[in-house]
Design an enzyme around this catalytic site. Structure first.
Site, PDB file in Angstrom:
ATOM      1  N   TYR A 148     -21.737   7.923  11.685  1.00  0.00           N
ATOM      2  CA  TYR A 148     -21.607   9.197  10.976  1.00  0.00           C
ATOM      3  C   TYR A 148     -20.154   9.398  10.592  1.00  0.00           C
ATOM      4  O   TYR A 148     -19.256   9.188  11.412  1.00  0.00           O
ATOM      5  CB  TYR A 148     -22.064  10.348  11.881  1.00  0.00           C
ATOM      6  CG  TYR A 148     -21.965  11.716  11.234  1.00  0.00           C
ATOM      7  CD1 TYR A 148     -22.803  12.066  10.178  1.00  0.00           C
ATOM      8  CD2 TYR A 148     -21.040  12.654  11.681  1.00  0.00           C
ATOM      9  CE1 TYR A 148     -22.717  13.323   9.585  1.00  0.00           C
ATOM     10  CE2 TYR A 148     -20.952  13.908  11.101  1.00  0.00           C
ATOM     11  CZ  TYR A 148     -21.796  14.239  10.050  1.00  0.00           C
ATOM     12  OH  TYR A 148     -21.704  15.488   9.474  1.00  0.00           O
ATOM     13  N   ASP A 243     -12.833   5.160  11.529  1.00  0.00           N
ATOM     14  CA  ASP A 243     -13.100   6.584  11.636  1.00  0.00           C
ATOM     15  C   ASP A 243     -13.002   6.952  13.111  1.00  0.00           C
ATOM     16  O   ASP A 243     -13.937   6.744  13.889  1.00  0.00           O
ATOM     17  CB  ASP A 243     -14.475   6.932  11.066  1.00  0.00           C
ATOM     18  CG  ASP A 243     -14.774   8.422  11.173  1.00  0.00           C
ATOM     19  OD1 ASP A 243     -13.945   9.158  11.746  1.00  0.00           O
ATOM     20  OD2 ASP A 243     -15.846   8.842  10.688  1.00  0.00           O
ATOM     21  N   LYS A 271     -11.622  16.443  15.582  1.00  0.00           N
ATOM     22  CA  LYS A 271     -12.001  16.791  16.958  1.00  0.00           C
ATOM     23  C   LYS A 271     -10.780  16.932  17.889  1.00  0.00           C
ATOM     24  O   LYS A 271     -10.080  17.927  17.791  1.00  0.00           O
ATOM     25  CB  LYS A 271     -13.040  15.788  17.475  1.00  0.00           C
ATOM     26  CG  LYS A 271     -14.305  15.864  16.589  1.00  0.00           C
ATOM     27  CD  LYS A 271     -15.520  15.141  17.111  1.00  0.00           C
ATOM     28  CE  LYS A 271     -16.721  15.502  16.257  1.00  0.00           C
ATOM     29  NZ  LYS A 271     -17.313  14.420  15.516  1.00  0.00           N
TER      30      LYS A 271
HETATM   31  C1  LIG Z   1     -17.682  14.558  13.961  1.00  0.00           C
HETATM   32  C2  LIG Z   1     -17.406  13.349  13.154  1.00  0.00           C
HETATM   33  C3  LIG Z   1     -17.074  13.440  11.781  1.00  0.00           C
HETATM   34  C4  LIG Z   1     -17.123  14.740  11.021  1.00  0.00           C
HETATM   35  O1  LIG Z   1     -16.144  15.618  11.449  1.00  0.00           O
HETATM   36  P1  LIG Z   1     -16.327  17.180  11.101  1.00  0.00           P
HETATM   37  O2  LIG Z   1     -15.097  17.800  11.646  1.00  0.00           O
HETATM   38  O3  LIG Z   1     -17.594  17.607  11.773  1.00  0.00           O
HETATM   39  O4  LIG Z   1     -16.421  17.288   9.624  1.00  0.00           O
HETATM   40  C5  LIG Z   1     -16.711  12.289  11.120  1.00  0.00           C
HETATM   41  N1  LIG Z   1     -16.681  11.101  11.752  1.00  0.00           N
HETATM   42  C6  LIG Z   1     -16.996  10.967  13.057  1.00  0.00           C
HETATM   43  C7  LIG Z   1     -16.913   9.641  13.703  1.00  0.00           C
HETATM   44  C8  LIG Z   1     -17.378  12.088  13.791  1.00  0.00           C
HETATM   45  O5  LIG Z   1     -17.731  11.942  15.081  1.00  0.00           O
END
Ligand SMILES: *Cc1c(COP(=O)(O)O)cnc(C)c1O
Length: 436
Positions: A148, A243, A271
């Protein structure tokens, strides 16, 4: 599923919310669709605990989905935020804190020389992708099924089995033409990546990956997988994007790039980096980052980007995360893993616990989970039973079999012992029932 009364106020609030907010929530997983029942409405949080509107207290393993790594309302973060608030909320002008924060990130993450702050993980990944496309002059993106990267169009493609070379959108509203630019590979399977690169020679701008899979449960990279991605990118002139929105400043001081000793071309953060406030960031070597406006032509902007309050929370959080903190988080993670693994072995239960540092997932499946297909093969009814039984005992785990649970510096061996005791008791009961 939920005991009557225990969640009565939450149930009323949730029912009421559904008439004014789609599904009653501002982010889908909060609606508990993966486990059923009513999500507790959180009233406050402190340390390792959250309190709900019905007066229930839970040991929190969600931590706002990762950010609360030092615990909720940590005094040092709270103080930093309060001090900043008094001087103003937002200026739309540069502040000293932004470069101080950028330097902290650069100092921690080996391949990073420049940082651009945004407001969410989604913004970070969509901006990094635009930059990668600009820097390579190519359009295609390779991502992995089950990874994701936020909700921007090009990432909302996960591909069902058999659609390995052309993207199909996961959501209505994603144009087919956009989805077609996203090629889907299998996580932990270098051959699937190589096949895509061979099929589209010289056309792939970037490979984006969660270096530790975290959005289909905790799925560590198999040895050689990340190294192989680095090699394939170098051979094809594609950029490697880590990511690290989940893993950044979570699995090590320098994130997964440091833990696995890989130098990605671009890294995205979110995060933990905001300490619970809305911050995302994308970062990399200055040769690439200088292409971002206004020093270069790749446009990306944000009214609230680098918000002083959020930045001060980020700075205060990173300051608390020294090497000692990561040793503590690793020890707590090991303690949970050991406790659960021992019980699983003794009980002969069809389960595995997967963990990297302070992120972990108990999977209801006997074989290791190496990709999203494996994760889907788990026994979901058993997971739901486990989740609700634990919630009822005051343990708030991730409310989906496809998510990680997180530990924080506010968790202790003692509280985790209570958790392990409850978990083993609950699992013993569950495993005596037939596989559903
Ligand atoms: C949570 C997450 C996102 C999205 O971040 P948001 O702040 O919710 O937009 C993107 N990549 C990874 C790996 C994530 O865990």
């Amino acid at each position: 599923m939920n005991t009557n009364g225990r969640y009565s106020r939450s149930r009323t609030l949730f029912r009421d919310a559904q008439s004014v907010i789609p599904g009653g929530v501002n982010s889908p997983v909060r609606a508990f669709r993966g486990v059923g029942g009513t999500p507790p409405y959180v009233q406050s949080a402190a340390g390792a605990y959250v309190m709900d509107e019905d007066g229930n207290r839970y040991l929190d393993f969600v931590g706002s989905w990762g950010p609360m790594i030092v615990g909720h309302t940590h005094p040092a973060v709270l103080e930093a935020v309060q001090e900043t608030l008094k001087r103003g909320f937002s200026f739309g002008a540069p502040t000293a804190g932004e470069s101080r924060f950028a330097r902290m990130i650069i100092e921690r993450v080996p391949s990073v020389e420049m940082v651009r702050l945004v407001n969410s993980g989604t913004e970070a990944t969509m901006s990094a992708l635009r930059l990668a496309r600009a820097a390579t002059g190519r359009d295609l993106l390779v991502k992995f099924a089950g990874c994701y990267h936020g909700h921007a169009d090009p990432f909302l493609v996960a591909a069902g089995s058999g659609t390995l070379d052309i993207g199909v959108p996961d959501s209505p509203g994603v144009p087919k033409a956009v989805a077609a630019g996203t090629l889907i590979a299998r996580f932990n399977d270098l051959e699937s990546v190589d096949a895509l690169l061979q099929a589209h020679p010289g056309r792939v701008a970037a490979i984006i990956v969660e270096p530790v899979g975290g959005n289909a449960g905790c799925i560590p990279p198999v040895p050689g997988f990340l190294e192989g991605l680095r090699r394939l990118c170098d051979a094809q002139g594609s950029l490697l994007i880590f990511d690290e929105v989940m893993t950044g400043f979570r699995v090590a001081r320098g994130g997964a790039a440091e833990l696995y000793d890989i130098r990605p071309d671009l890294i995205t953060f979110g995060k933990v980096v905001g300490g619970g406030f809305p911050i995302g960031a994308y970062a990399g070597p200055s040769s690439i980052m200088r292409q971002v406006a206004p020093s270069g032509p790749v446009y990306q902007a944000g009214t609230l980007s680098g918000n002083p309050v959020a930045v001060s929370a980020g700075i205060a959080t990173l300051e608390l995360l020294d090497q000692e903190a990561y040793r503590t988080l690793e020890a707590l993670g090991q303690h949970v893993e050991d406790g659960l693994t021992r019980a699983i072995r003794e009980g002969g239960w069809p389960m595995v616990v997967q963990r990297v540092g302070s992120m972990f997932t108990p999977f209801f499946r006997s074989e290791p989970v190496r990709n999203v297909d494996d994760a889907s093969d788990a026994d979901m009814p058993r997971f739901r039973t486990f989740f609700h039984a634990m919630l009822g005992r005051g343990y708030y785990l991730a409310p989906s079999a496809y998510e990680c649970s997180f530990l924080s510096l506010a968790h202790t061996r003692e509280t985790l012992n209570g958790f392990l005791e409850s978990a083993v008791g609950v699992l013993t009961g569950i495993m005596q029932t037939e596989r559903v």
